[in-house]
Design a protein around this motif. Sequence first.
Motif, PDB file in Angstrom:
ATOM      1  N   THR A 148     -25.185   9.957 -41.576  1.00 47.28           N
ATOM      2  CA  THR A 148     -24.238   8.982 -41.019  1.00 47.28           C
ATOM      3  C   THR A 148     -22.785   9.324 -41.333  1.00 47.28           C
ATOM      4  O   THR A 148     -21.892   9.122 -40.500  1.00 47.28           O
ATOM      5  CB  THR A 148     -24.555   7.573 -41.558  1.00 47.28           C
ATOM      6  N   THR A 171     -29.234   7.643 -41.641  1.00 49.50           N
ATOM      7  CA  THR A 171     -29.193   8.190 -42.996  1.00 49.50           C
ATOM      8  C   THR A 171     -30.037   9.467 -43.045  1.00 49.50           C
ATOM      9  O   THR A 171     -31.112   9.516 -42.445  1.00 49.50           O
ATOM     10  CB  THR A 171     -29.783   7.156 -43.978  1.00 49.50           C
ATOM     11  N   PRO A 183     -25.604   6.687 -35.702  1.00 50.34           N
ATOM     12  CA  PRO A 183     -25.770   6.897 -37.150  1.00 50.34           C
ATOM     13  C   PRO A 183     -27.222   6.822 -37.608  1.00 50.34           C
ATOM     14  O   PRO A 183     -28.002   6.011 -37.131  1.00 50.34           O
ATOM     15  CB  PRO A 183     -24.953   5.751 -37.751  1.00 50.34           C
ATOM     16  N   GLN A 197     -19.110   9.399 -39.160  1.00 50.79           N
ATOM     17  CA  GLN A 197     -18.198   8.395 -39.723  1.00 50.79           C
ATOM     18  C   GLN A 197     -16.864   9.040 -40.101  1.00 50.79           C
ATOM     19  O   GLN A 197     -15.788   8.553 -39.716  1.00 50.79           O
ATOM     20  CB  GLN A 197     -18.836   7.757 -40.951  1.00 50.79           C
TER      21      GLN A 197
END
Length: 402
Positions: free
Chosen positions: A43, A40, A38, A47
């Motif tokens: 992510t 940003t 992951p 997920q």
Amino acid sequence: MENERAVEPAGIRERLSGNEAVAIAIKQIHPDVFPAFPITPSTEIPQYFSSYVANGEVQTEFVPVESEHSAMSAAVGAQSAGARTMTATSSCGLALMWEELYIAASNRLPITLALVNRALSGPININCDHSDSMGARDAGWIQIYSENNQEAYDNFIQAVRIGEHKDVQLPVMVCQDGFITSHAVENIKLIEDSLVKDFVGEYTPENYLLNAKRPMSTGAYDVTSYYMEHKRQQAQAMKNAKRVALEVAKDFEKISGRSYGLFEEYKLDDADYAIVIINSAAGTAKDAIDKMRAEGKKVGLLKIRLFRPFPAEEIREALKNVKVLAVMDRCEGFNAYGGPLGAEVKGALYSLDNGPKVVNYIYGLGGRDVRVENVEEVFNELEKIDNSGELGEEYRYLSVRD
């Protein structure tokens, strides 16, 4: 006899973020392997997809790894073994994959990567610009860019067919702007699962490590007698990708009703002044163009969709009648002369005898907002250049404090 009108497929109306839309596209494609780490703002893609795996909605082998370098290494291994493989990343995650990006491309492995564009450090910044994908522009990956959530979804589905085509066999990264589209919720139309499945088809590679009937090695050392020929083959595959992307787009239109090309021309036919831009800021630019057209200004837009391979000939033809052009880079090139998109567009226009005057703008770095009035400012500057006959500074910053 009346002409028959094409009936647009009904589709499934949804409200989704760009990350959700891409995760659903991946679920519909149903890859064999999905390694991920992951980061940003991408992510959410692994997920969401990991929840589909956990719920038994797909039978994909989801591989949680210890870094993005490991994610791409696992993707290289899985695709080499004959498995259709996908992953997602952003920013420093892509940078950590750097070595493996070149390996994936040179080994002719059609991995599909969802890249959610985010500024590269430093300073640390988690917002959008294109420094990550532009930094990897020469790694040998096909690059497709997406203005909005619908395009991110549509482009990802098409990317699989493009990369896996027998005349291409290259990895593809599908880019969208971090937070601006990845987290913003928009109305989009999904395609029926069965149509997506039929569109992408089964992955049936000719050569792969687990094919006991045709033993092979991958990642072997390439001596001087062969290396250059292999790079020439890789370069030819990238050239082929332009044709294949258009062929795939025609087939995609049949199941979606949505048309795609190498780029989009918006009110460009009679434009005296135009901008070239990538990804989400194109939407803002279109609003500015509509406003200025209502005021009698002949302004237009060319929005790049396929950046690798770069459609130089087609861009040259589309822009040949423009008087003054602004190329908008959401990435600094640090060559003291402009950004990467600016350099490529200028190169494409070089052979025109009476081509447009060109200004390269750097804008939107680290998520700096781009408003309609900012785009209007650019067009007004282009008009001043035309009226004065003086190009002035060719390399400018938009909306930056002194």
